[in-house]
Motif scaffolding. Structure first.
Motif: not given
Lengths: 304, 260
Positions: A111, A49, A78
């Protein structure tokens, strides 16, 4: 000429060759050698993330027929993946595998969901086996955790899931079977082996992270065995990874049961290796009278 | 930048002193496109052990003859194998790699180098002189037989000062003392250094004091040379992560990186 096309979870790859995650950037330098569009699929360096900076140097050391790396996955997170990397990867027109990881199941879920929502990715590969993160390998070591993370990601995204497993377990085939039971559409075998080099002058471990993951030709027979033993226990496709440095290494993997192969560190040594492997597999099939690479997947099991 | 992965023919191999090797190789693309600060990865053996190619600075590159030169310190398994290469044998070469120095809008540079680190700046000295830039070189080694690329640097430098720790050749002592004598007069637009951590720290200090723009040629273990393996990390001075020596460097402004 024999067909090189293979299928993983209903998605067609024009050939069975792809980079292993973390060993190949979609850079101008790499495009000097051949276009990533010639590969069966492409994959990113694992994202989390959040952005990560990676481990302190030294990060690599050469070992007999191999190398240890303790890079620690420096990647942009991300947002960076969606905004910067994905458009670049999309431009090659081949199926994209998004390699993802997290520090908790919730991270893996978030994610994965965000990657899947883009609608631009064909597969999610769960990196359950990075030896350079404190908890990285544990996902692939504990049956319950492994089952749980795969099952939950599978339930929350609508694209196929690949589980990238660690060889640092008593029986990787068992873990492949757990992955299949949890709903994985394919497994990627194997990630690196954890190892260490001691600097005898300094009298301490050489790598900044102390340990690193062993890759390269040294681990190839270990990876072939991991694929061979898992092929007997599971029905889902296997992506064979580990020490592939030539087309013959790749053919071994396929005969052992891999539907496709991933090539990692040898891209560092021979920037043309993936293209040479594609051509070499094709010649091997022609020379041996096969019409399709699918005919040789797991062929080594006939006598075994 | 276009990177080539090709064969290069060994034209000559010359031992220099007890531990250095000068290798002239033939490959048109490297010779044509090699620029100051570029390096190549060389592998002169077929098998998997040692596995990785070795990085070396391009010392000379002649587009007309198609030849380029490397100067290597024979120190480990890879370089010992390279030392055994025979004339007309072939090695594989990947390059040119690294960010070349392209900005020559300056009038005077200083080069502070030690040992095999001298090899990194020869092409810079040559190209700078071609553009009419004054080049002041401070070449240092522990002893006279370990002075590297002396003749080439003498050829391309406006002025050269040699310093050895034992005084066998040139100034008896530390080359930093000699550089200091020039810092104010005539002064340098840029001071580049390679081959010594002490020198790197010195250049960083002088840069910090605002006396020069300091640049470090960094050398480190690396595997791929083009940013894929992330092996050659050097800490950013901001503390926020790392640069890659191969792709963000090999030359860095001294204030941008952390030196131990």
């Amino acid at each position: 000429m024999a067909s090189l096309e293979v299928e993983i979870a209903g998605i067609r790859l024009k050939n069975p060759v792809m980079p292993a995650s973390g060993a190949y950037e979609y850079s101008e330098e790499r495009k000097s050698f051949f276009s990533p569009g010639e590969l069966g699929a492409i994959i990113n360096k694992t994202i989390f993330l959040e952005k990560r900076i990676g481990n302190p140097p030294p990060r690599i050391v050469e070992t007999p027929c191999g190398m240890l790396n303790a890079i620690g996955i420096p990647t942009g997170g991300i947002e960076d993946f969606i905004e910067t990397q994905l458009p670049k990867m999309e431009s090659f027109g081949v199926p994209i595998i998004a390699s993802v990881a997290g520090n908790s199941i919730e991270d893996f879920l978030e994610v994965s969901e965000r990657v899947a929502e883009t609608g631009k990715v064909s597969f999610i590969e769960l990196n359950l086996s990075c030896p350079n993160l404190s908890e990285g390998i544990e996902w692939a070591r504990d049956r319950k955790q492994l089952f749980s993370v795969i099952e939950r990601v599978k339930a929350s995204v609508d694209i196929p899931i690949i589980a990238k497993l660690s060889p640092m377990v008593s029986d990787v085939a068992e873990m492949a079977a757990v992955s299949e039971d949890a709903g994985a559409d394919a497994v990627a075998l194997i990630n690196t082996y954890k190892g260490m080099v001691i600097d005898i002058e300094e009298k301490k471990p050489l790598l900044g992270n102390l340990t690193g993951g062993l890759s390269g030709p040294a681990i190839h027979p270990l990876a072939v065995y991991a694929v061979f033993s898992s092929y007997r226990k599971i029905k889902i496709p296997i992506i064979g990874i580990g020490g592939i440095a030539s087309w013959s290494n790749a053919v071994e993997m396929i005969l052992a049961g891999a539907t496709a192969v991933g090539i990692g560190m040898y891209n560092f040594v021979n920037p043309m290796v993936m293209k040479e492997v594609i051509e070499g597999i094709s010649n091997y099939l022609d020379d041996n009278g096969f019409n399709s690479v699918k005919e040789i997947v797991g062929l080594a099991h006939r006598l075994g | 930048m276009k990177v080539f992965y090709e064969k290069a023919k060994v034209i000559s191999l010359k031992r220099i002193g007890d531990s250095y090797l000068e290798i002239v190789l033939e490959n048109r693309n490297i010779a044509r496109w090699g620029r100051p600060a570029n390096f190549v990865l060389i592998k002169g053996w077929e098998n998997y052990d040692p596995l990785l190619a070795r990085p070396f600075d391009i010392v000379q590159a002649d587009g007309e003859t198609g030849r380029f030169m490397l100067v290597i310190k024979v120190t480990g398994r890879g370089t010992r194998l390279l030392a055994k290469l025979e004339d007309k044998s072939e090695v594989s070469v990947i390059g040119p790699l690294g960010k070349a120095i392209e900005d020559f809008s300056i009038s005077r540079i200083g080069l502070l180098v030690r040992g095999v680190g001298a090899a990194a700046v020869v092409l810079l000295a040559e190209k700078a002189r071609e553009r009419g830039i004054e080049v002041y070189t401070f070449l240092s080694a522990s002893t006279g037989s370990r002075l590297v690329c002396r003749e080439l640097l003498e050829k391309y430098s406006t002025e050269i000062e040699i310093a050895t720790d034992d005084g066998t050749i040139g100034y008896h002592g530390d080359a930093r003392e000699r550089v200091s004598a020039y810092l104010d007069e005539p002064g340098f637009d840029r001071l580049y250094t390679c081959g010594s951590r002490r020198f790197a720290r010195f250049v960083k200090d002088m840069d910090k004091q605002g006396r020069i723009e300091g640049y470090l040629f960094l050398e480190t273990y690396m595997a791929c040379g083009m940013g894929d393996c992330h092996g050659c990390a050097v800490g950013k001075a901001t503390g926020e992560g790392y640069y890659l020596v191969c792709k963000d460097g090999p030359v860095f402004r001294s204030s941008d990186v952390v030196i131990d």
